[in-house]
Design an enzyme around this catalytic site. Structure first.
Site, short mmCIF file in Angstrom:
data_model
loop_
_atom_site.label_atom_id
_atom_site.label_comp_id
_atom_site.label_asym_id
_atom_site.label_seq_id
_atom_site.Cartn_x
_atom_site.Cartn_y
_atom_site.Cartn_z
N SER A 1 0.84 -1.20 0.00
CA SER A 1 0.00 0.00 0.00
C SER A 1 0.87 1.25 0.00
O SER A 1 0.62 2.19 -0.75
CB SER A 1 -0.91 0.01 1.23
N GLU A 2 1.88 1.27 0.88
CA GLU A 2 2.81 2.39 0.94
C GLU A 2 4.22 1.91 1.27
O GLU A 2 4.39 0.89 1.95
CB GLU A 2 2.39 3.43 1.98
N THR A 3 5.18 2.68 0.80
CA THR A 3 6.59 2.53 1.15
C THR A 3 7.08 3.91 1.57
O THR A 3 6.79 4.90 0.91
CB THR A 3 7.41 2.01 -0.03
#
Length: 269
Positions: free
Chosen positions: A32-34
């Site tokens: 979803s996010e980094t």
């Protein structure tokens, strides 16, 4: 619990990486996010973070804020003020504090907070597979990510949704409904007051979403729907056990969650 929430990849030393390097790695992780930790540019902040999805950069996101704080501390970061942190991100400065053994962030102010247009609400309703009568209330909740929130009568309605993602188009829709006062969940601390889902027209559904829950808390408190402190469940239909702990103090919304390290190592960027 490891692997039961929403994962975020945190690169502890993002110094020297270009925007293209960061985006390439975020696309590769397929999460979803980094996030990428960097030295702050202001004396008010403990650290700076940049947050990327697989497709682009976000000015703010909630679960990456909790995960980044956890990773920064685990890597040896020392808060300027014990029990407090200040994160610098594209949205601005985000305060964090320890609360009942968890880190909580202060929800950023809403930059768009108004009812959707009839066309927007109709598209969201159809994309969620609901009828107009199913929707009790709706509002834009924009605090970086652009959430259109829909309130329904019960948690069961939320859990029964079968979204038609293509009909949502470019909308990111959050849905919330209340659980019964006693739903049999073990332990008072873990018993959810609300069930939440975050559905995107891209075809994805986010398992646990701090930015959405921060916006929902502001809206539900302002409309008299939520108590000053509650737990929201999210990710249930995806086999996740997301629990978001929300409280309001002195007019400020605080959003907390547990963070654990599942995988650690070295990457060559």
């Amino acid at each position: 619990m490891p692997f039961a929430g929403n994962p975020v990849a945190v690169v502890v030393d993002g110094d020297g990486l270009s925007d293209e390097d960061m985006q390439r790695f975020a696309t590769w992780t397929n999460l979803s996010e980094t996030t990428f930790l960097l030295p702050p540019t202001t004396d008010e902040a403990d650290y700076r973070v940049r947050i990327f999805t697989t497709e682009g950069e976000l000015p703010f996101a909630g679960h990456p804020t909790i995960g980044s704080a956890h990773a920064w501390l685990e890597a040896g970061g020392t808060p300027r003020t014990p029990g407090r942190l200040v994160q610098e991100c594209a949205q601005g400065l985000v305060p964090l504090r320890q609360s009942d053994g968890r880190w909580a962030f202060a929800g950023p102010g809403l930059t768009r907070y108004e009812p959707p247009s009839p066309e927007e609400l109709g598209r969201a309703t159809r994309g969620l597979g609901l009828t107009p009568d199913d929707v009790l209330d709706a509002s834009w909740l924009v605090n970086g990510p652009e959430w259109l929130a829909v309130r329904v009568a019960t948690a069961d309605v939320v859990l029964a949704l079968r979204p038609r993602h293509a009909e949502l188009g470019d909308l990111f829709v959050g849905v919330v409904g209340p659980h019964p006062a006693d739903d049999g969940a073990p332990g008072e601390d873990d018993r959810p007051t609300f069930e939440v889902r975050a559905v995107m027209g891209t075809g994805a559904e986010d398992p646990v979403t701090g930015s959405l829950n921060a916006g929902l808390a502001r809206w539900l408190r302002d409309t008299g729907i939520a108590p000053a402190s509650y737990v929201a469940a999210q990710g249930t239909v995806q086999g996740r056990a997301g629990r978001v702990h929300v409280s309001e103090e002195d007019g400020r919304i605080w959003v907390a969650g547990d963070a654990v390290t599942g995988v650690s190592g070295t990457v060559r960027l």
